[in-house]
Design a protein around this motif. Structure first.
Motif, PDB file in Angstrom:
ATOM      1  N   MET A  12       0.843  -1.193   0.000  1.00 47.13           N
ATOM      2  CA  MET A  12       0.000   0.000   0.000  1.00 47.13           C
ATOM      3  C   MET A  12       0.877   1.242   0.000  1.00 47.13           C
ATOM      4  SD  MET A  12      -2.306   1.329   3.233  1.00 47.13           S
ATOM      5  CE  MET A  12      -3.854   0.680   2.677  1.00 47.13           C
ATOM      6  N   PRO A  13       0.600   2.221  -0.865  1.00 53.41           N
ATOM      7  CA  PRO A  13       1.327   3.486  -0.771  1.00 53.41           C
ATOM      8  C   PRO A  13       1.146   4.089   0.624  1.00 53.41           C
ATOM      9  CG  PRO A  13       0.098   3.364  -2.818  1.00 53.41           C
ATOM     10  CD  PRO A  13      -0.343   2.196  -1.993  1.00 53.41           C
ATOM     11  N   GLU A  14       2.258   4.497   1.233  1.00 51.80           N
ATOM     12  CA  GLU A  14       2.184   5.076   2.571  1.00 51.80           C
ATOM     13  C   GLU A  14       2.316   6.588   2.478  1.00 51.80           C
ATOM     14  OE1 GLU A  14       3.968   3.150   5.828  1.00 51.80           O
ATOM     15  OE2 GLU A  14       4.092   1.206   4.859  1.00 51.80           O
ATOM     16  N   LEU A  15       2.296   7.253   3.626  1.00 54.76           N
ATOM     17  CA  LEU A  15       2.269   8.714   3.633  1.00 54.76           C
ATOM     18  C   LEU A  15       3.374   9.346   2.786  1.00 54.76           C
ATOM     19  CD1 LEU A  15       1.458  11.076   6.546  1.00 54.76           C
ATOM     20  CD2 LEU A  15       3.509  11.463   5.211  1.00 54.76           C
ATOM     21  N   PRO A  16       4.627   8.899   2.870  1.00 58.98           N
ATOM     22  CA  PRO A  16       5.646   9.524   2.019  1.00 58.98           C
ATOM     23  C   PRO A  16       5.348   9.381   0.528  1.00 58.98           C
ATOM     24  CG  PRO A  16       6.685   8.348   3.814  1.00 58.98           C
ATOM     25  CD  PRO A  16       5.235   7.949   3.827  1.00 58.98           C
ATOM     26  N   GLU A  17       4.836   8.202   0.117  1.00 64.94           N
ATOM     27  CA  GLU A  17       4.497   8.011  -1.289  1.00 64.94           C
ATOM     28  C   GLU A  17       3.380   8.956  -1.719  1.00 64.94           C
ATOM     29  OE1 GLU A  17       6.847   4.719  -0.053  1.00 64.94           O
ATOM     30  OE2 GLU A  17       4.990   5.400   0.829  1.00 64.94           O
ATOM     31  N   VAL A  18       2.396   9.121  -0.838  1.00 66.25           N
ATOM     32  CA  VAL A  18       1.284  10.013  -1.155  1.00 66.25           C
ATOM     33  C   VAL A  18       1.760  11.461  -1.205  1.00 66.25           C
ATOM     34  CG1 VAL A  18      -1.001  10.803  -0.440  1.00 66.25           C
ATOM     35  CG2 VAL A  18      -0.377   8.410  -0.148  1.00 66.25           C
ATOM     36  N   GLU A  19       2.645  11.834  -0.292  1.00 69.26           N
ATOM     37  CA  GLU A  19       3.182  13.191  -0.314  1.00 69.26           C
ATOM     38  C   GLU A  19       4.022  13.435  -1.563  1.00 69.26           C
ATOM     39  OE1 GLU A  19       4.124  17.122   0.907  1.00 69.26           O
ATOM     40  OE2 GLU A  19       2.465  15.746   1.306  1.00 69.26           O
ATOM     41  N   VAL A  20       4.798  12.433  -1.977  1.00 64.29           N
ATOM     42  CA  VAL A  20       5.568  12.561  -3.213  1.00 64.29           C
ATOM     43  C   VAL A  20       4.616  12.718  -4.397  1.00 64.29           C
ATOM     44  CG1 VAL A  20       7.075  11.295  -4.809  1.00 64.29           C
ATOM     45  CG2 VAL A  20       7.629  11.387  -2.390  1.00 64.29           C
ATOM     46  N   SER A  21       3.516  11.961  -4.400  1.00 60.03           N
ATOM     47  CA  SER A  21       2.518  12.118  -5.454  1.00 60.03           C
ATOM     48  C   SER A  21       1.930  13.532  -5.439  1.00 60.03           C
ATOM     49  CB  SER A  21       1.391  11.094  -5.274  1.00 60.03           C
ATOM     50  OG  SER A  21       1.834   9.790  -5.577  1.00 60.03           O
ATOM     51  N   ARG A  22       1.649  14.050  -4.235  1.00 58.88           N
ATOM     52  CA  ARG A  22       1.100  15.411  -4.138  1.00 58.88           C
ATOM     53  C   ARG A  22       2.061  16.438  -4.738  1.00 58.88           C
ATOM     54  NH1 ARG A  22       1.404  20.044  -1.619  1.00 58.88           N
ATOM     55  NH2 ARG A  22       3.255  19.418  -0.439  1.00 58.88           N
ATOM     56  N   LEU A  23       3.342  16.296  -4.401  1.00 62.31           N
ATOM     57  CA  LEU A  23       4.332  17.235  -4.925  1.00 62.31           C
ATOM     58  C   LEU A  23       4.426  17.144  -6.450  1.00 62.31           C
ATOM     59  CD1 LEU A  23       7.113  16.671  -2.229  1.00 62.31           C
ATOM     60  CD2 LEU A  23       5.667  18.708  -2.484  1.00 62.31           C
ATOM     61  N   GLY A  24       4.388  15.914  -6.971  1.00 62.82           N
ATOM     62  CA  GLY A  24       4.457  15.734  -8.408  1.00 62.82           C
ATOM     63  C   GLY A  24       3.233  16.277  -9.125  1.00 62.82           C
ATOM     64  N   VAL A  25       2.061  15.987  -8.584  1.00 58.83           N
ATOM     65  CA  VAL A  25       0.803  16.450  -9.175  1.00 58.83           C
ATOM     66  C   VAL A  25       0.719  17.972  -9.150  1.00 58.83           C
ATOM     67  CG1 VAL A  25      -1.692  16.538  -8.731  1.00 58.83           C
ATOM     68  CG2 VAL A  25      -0.506  14.339  -8.755  1.00 58.83           C
ATOM     69  N   SER A  26       1.145  18.577  -8.051  1.00 62.51           N
ATOM     70  CA  SER A  26       1.029  20.035  -7.888  1.00 62.51           C
ATOM     71  C   SER A  26       1.742  20.789  -9.000  1.00 62.51           C
ATOM     72  CB  SER A  26       1.589  20.458  -6.533  1.00 62.51           C
ATOM     73  OG  SER A  26       0.833  19.916  -5.473  1.00 62.51           O
ATOM     74  N   GLN A  27       2.871  20.292  -9.434  1.00 60.56           N
ATOM     75  CA  GLN A  27       3.644  20.964 -10.474  1.00 60.56           C
ATOM     76  C   GLN A  27       2.853  21.096 -11.770  1.00 60.56           C
ATOM     77  OE1 GLN A  27       7.678  19.379 -11.010  1.00 60.56           O
ATOM     78  NE2 GLN A  27       7.481  18.371  -9.030  1.00 60.56           N
TER      79      GLN A  27
END
Length: 272
Positions: free
Chosen positions: A1-16
């Motif tokens: 399961m993607p954990e908090l760091p993976e989700v945060e990395v996704s957030r940073l990538g998506v935000s760009q």
């Protein structure tokens, strides 16, 4: 399961790619993942400008002035920001389009979620969530208070979302090892000194994982398709039967709450 760091990395990538853009379409190919997808409510957001991409626990939140899209990656979900003409893959369930780009959710196990919240951002999935681990709200005093009357294994307590959000199995294993706490130790028997250390270690482990790009899991990749690299630095998770990197003792594993817990019996003596 993607954990908090993976989700945060996704957030940073998506935000760009999405922040400040206008939602031009929302395509729902699957009516239900973990829960029904509120198609009519989400349709209201077409034409709205994305004002922020935020995160609460493992939920990504695409914000507009009139409402929000809430996304959870579940057990196997991943996000890609791709050209709108990109050929669909199996398990591509939802697109959020911004012009000629789309944010595409792929979820083979369909245990993720796409939900809607009004402009207040409130939703029942957030109601019982504890503090974010990387904020001041998650303090040693908070953890000490939560553990004081809990007889459950310390690992279960730090993975309990009402106590603190986002400390999943991988990083719970790592934080307990680095703090020298056996995962089966009853929470109310962990010393105050150890709980103070554990609070800071949880923060450090999660921050390091985010910085290094998330953990390499077979079900996770960053939004640009590149895997994370933190798995190379894991001390105990997934290493049952291998030598401890500190003392060379062979690592053991035990099931706690149906999740594998790997530990070193020398570095993490049980305190019961």
């Amino acid at each position: 399961m993607p954990e908090l760091p993976e989700v945060e990395v996704s957030r940073l990538g998506v935000s760009q790619h999405l922040n400040g853009e206008v939602i031009t379409d929302i395509v729902i190919r699957t009516p239900k993942l973990r829960w029904d997808i509120p198609k009519a409510d989400l349709a209201k957001l077409v034409g709205q400008k994305i004002t922020a991409i935020s995160r609460r626990a493992k939920y990504l939140i695409i914000e507009t002035v009139i409402g929000h899209i809430i996304i959870h990656l579940g057990m196997s979900g991943s996000l890609r920001v791709i050209d709108s003409t990109t050929e669909l893959k199996k398990h591509d369930h939802v697109d959020v389009a911004v012009g000629n780009k789309v944010l595409r959710l792929n979820d083979p196990r369909r245990f993720g979620a796409v939900l809607y919240a009004n402009e207040s951002g409130e939703h029942k999935v957030f109601e019982k969530l504890g503090p974010e681990p990387l904020t001041d709200a998650f303090s040693a005093q908070h953890l000490i208070a939560k553990c004081s009357k809990r007889k459950a294994a310390i690992k279960l307590v730090i993975m309990d979302n009402p106590v603190v959000v986002g400390v999943g199995n991988i990083y719970a294993n790592e934080a307990l090892f680095l703090t020298g706490i056996h995962p089966l130790t009853p929470a109310n028997q962990v010393s105050t000194a150890k709980l103070i250390a554990l609070t800071q270690t949880i923060k450090d482990v999660l921050a390091a994982a985010i910085k290094q790009g998330g953990t390499t899991l077979k079900d996770f990749s960053q939004t640009d398709g590149k895997p994370g690299y933190f798995a190379q630095s894991l001390f105990v998770y997934g290493r049952e039967g291998e030598a401890c990197l500190r003392c060379k003792t062979i690592l053991k594993a035990v099931k706690i709450g149906q999740r594998a817990s790997t530990y070193c019996k020398k570095c993490q003596p049980i305190d019961m």
